[in-house]
Each structure stands twice: as C-alpha cells, then as structure tokens.
Write a protein that holds these residues in place. Structure first.
Motif, PDB file in Angstrom:
ATOM      1  N   HIS A   1      26.775   7.324  34.019  1.00  0.00           N
ATOM      2  CA  HIS A   1      28.110   7.924  33.935  1.00  0.00           C
ATOM      3  C   HIS A   1      29.023   7.444  35.067  1.00  0.00           C
ATOM      4  O   HIS A   1      30.068   8.044  35.314  1.00  0.00           O
ATOM      5  CB  HIS A   1      28.007   9.446  33.978  1.00  0.00           C
ATOM      6  N   TYR A   2      28.641   6.351  35.743  1.00  0.00           N
ATOM      7  CA  TYR A   2      29.413   5.934  36.914  1.00  0.00           C
ATOM      8  C   TYR A   2      30.885   5.695  36.600  1.00  0.00           C
ATOM      9  O   TYR A   2      31.768   6.146  37.329  1.00  0.00           O
ATOM     10  CB  TYR A   2      28.815   4.677  37.545  1.00  0.00           C
ATOM     11  N   PHE A   3      31.178   4.990  35.511  1.00  0.00           N
ATOM     12  CA  PHE A   3      32.570   4.681  35.206  1.00  0.00           C
ATOM     13  C   PHE A   3      33.364   5.957  34.895  1.00  0.00           C
ATOM     14  O   PHE A   3      34.530   6.079  35.272  1.00  0.00           O
ATOM     15  CB  PHE A   3      32.662   3.702  34.035  1.00  0.00           C
ATOM     16  N   LYS A   4      32.726   6.899  34.242  1.00  0.00           N
ATOM     17  CA  LYS A   4      33.380   8.191  34.016  1.00  0.00           C
ATOM     18  C   LYS A   4      33.631   8.896  35.356  1.00  0.00           C
ATOM     19  O   LYS A   4      34.671   9.511  35.565  1.00  0.00           O
ATOM     20  CB  LYS A   4      32.531   9.088  33.110  1.00  0.00           C
ATOM     21  N   ALA A   5      32.647   8.780  36.255  1.00  0.00           N
ATOM     22  CA  ALA A   5      32.801   9.403  37.577  1.00  0.00           C
ATOM     23  C   ALA A   5      33.984   8.804  38.329  1.00  0.00           C
ATOM     24  O   ALA A   5      34.703   9.519  39.047  1.00  0.00           O
ATOM     25  CB  ALA A   5      31.518   9.236  38.391  1.00  0.00           C
TER      26      ALA A   5
ATOM     27  N   ARG B   1      38.191   2.523  29.159  1.00  0.00           N
ATOM     28  CA  ARG B   1      37.992   3.676  28.268  1.00  0.00           C
ATOM     29  C   ARG B   1      37.083   4.712  28.925  1.00  0.00           C
ATOM     30  O   ARG B   1      37.349   5.919  28.860  1.00  0.00           O
ATOM     31  CB  ARG B   1      37.397   3.211  26.939  1.00  0.00           C
ATOM     32  N   GLU B   2      35.998   4.259  29.541  1.00  0.00           N
ATOM     33  CA  GLU B   2      35.081   5.181  30.223  1.00  0.00           C
ATOM     34  C   GLU B   2      35.769   5.882  31.387  1.00  0.00           C
ATOM     35  O   GLU B   2      35.582   7.081  31.615  1.00  0.00           O
ATOM     36  CB  GLU B   2      33.852   4.408  30.729  1.00  0.00           C
ATOM     37  N   ILE B   3      36.567   5.133  32.134  1.00  0.00           N
ATOM     38  CA  ILE B   3      37.308   5.728  33.254  1.00  0.00           C
ATOM     39  C   ILE B   3      38.272   6.789  32.739  1.00  0.00           C
ATOM     40  O   ILE B   3      38.393   7.878  33.320  1.00  0.00           O
ATOM     41  CB  ILE B   3      38.049   4.633  34.041  1.00  0.00           C
TER      42      ILE B   3
END
Length: 202
Positions: free
Chosen positions: A100-104, A170-172
């Motif tokens: 989940h790093y990019f979401k983080a 998109r993840e960010i």
C-alpha cells in the motif's frame, strides 16, 4: 468560533489516532525506498524527532498539549470515537503494508497538506479560551513546518513517482481520497457529538 476548552480537549483526544505515532509511521515508510524519496521522508522524520533535540520531539510536544488540557490514558480509552479509531487503524495499515506504499504517499501527503489549515482553527479556539500558552506550541509549529513538508512531499515524492509511471498516480489519488474520507468521517462524528453537548470531561 464556538468550541469550549472541554470541546478542544475532546477533539485532541481524537487526534491521538495519528499525531502521537507519526514519527514511527515515517520510519516504517522509509524502508526500501529509492534514495530521493527516502531523503524527503528522512527530512520529515528528523523534524518529527525535534532535529535531534529531545524536548522538541513532536510526539513529546503533542503529549505536552494533552497534559495541558488534562488528558490521561483513561480519557483516551473512554472518549475515543469509533471513526477516530478507524482513521488511526487505516493510517497504521497503509504505513505497515508495503503493497500500500503508493496509497500511503497520497494519504500522508494530504495529511501534511491539510494540517496547517486545521491547526489554525485549533490555535484560535485555544487562545480564545485562554488555555495554557505552553500547550499550543505543537500546533503553532506545524502551521509552518507542515506547509514545507507538504511541498517537499509533492515535489520530491509524488512527482518523481508519477513521472516514473503515470499509473502510480491512480494509487496515490486513492490514498489521498482514503485520508480525506476517513478524516471527514471522524470529524463529522465529532461534530455531531459536540453539537449534542455529549462531551464528558474526565
């Protein structure tokens, strides 16, 4: 404009879902990163650690704020709202899970970006209620330092990642929306609770 000292105390209890552990979150997020991203997070982390001065460590400063309004451990266990707990758990999940790093990146970037605006309101309520001056230093510091962190986060973490692969954007963005939504849910629940005069100072 209307918050009492009791309301401010109740709000600060909810904020322990992230503020007391943000240094640890940044430490976890740095593991295995490319040097450029790691340097930005490391700079943020060192600020959180008071730039090497023990008394200036941000988690200690926030603990001082809690003491100034009389918050103790029993308050945090009895007065923490469900949506505050959810928000804190989401923060930990995104920081601890590498997938989940990019979401983080989006989640905590938004956190840095929004903090100064929120904290200005806290300072105003604090001063209007003539609360102890030493207790608001944490929030005054972050009005300025988180503006710098937000800019650095965007320029040195978000932009390089999206340049590397636009699909990461998109993840960010998902992470940013998760933060906005989880934060809004707990603040909305807090607003309802305060509006119903249900705060109970311990």
């Amino acid at each position: 404009e209307e918050a009492t000292a009791t309301d401010v105390k109740y709000y600060l209890i909810q904020e322990t879902n992230l503020d007391l552990k943000f240094d640890d979150i940044l430490a976890f997020m740095q593991i295995g990163l490319p040097v450029g991203q790691k340097l930005e997070l490391a700079k943020n982390y060192f600020d959180e650690m008071g730039n090497g001065v023990e008394a200036d460590v941000h988690s200690r400063m926030f603990a001082q704020t809690l003491r100034a309004v009389g918050v103790d451990d029993s308050d945090m266990s009895s007065a923490m709202l469900l949506q505050s707990i959810v928000s804190g758990n989401v923060s930990s999940c995104l920081a601890l899970s590498r997938r989940h790093y990019f979401k983080a990146v989006g989640y905590f970037g938004v956190t840095e970006y929004l903090a100064p605006r929120r904290f200005k309101h806290v300072i105003k309520a604090w001063e209007r209620n003539n609360m102890p001056a030493h207790g608001i230093e944490y929030h005054k510091l972050h009005v300025y330092i988180d503006t710098e962190h937000a800019n650095g986060w965007f320029n040195n973490v978000v932009v390089p990642l999206v340049d590397q692969d636009p699909r990461i954007g998109r993840e960010i963005a998902i992470g940013a929306l998760i933060r906005i939504n989880s934060s809004a849910r707990y603040l909305d629940e807090l607003s309802v609770r305060l509006g119903s005069n249900a705060t109970t100072p311990a």
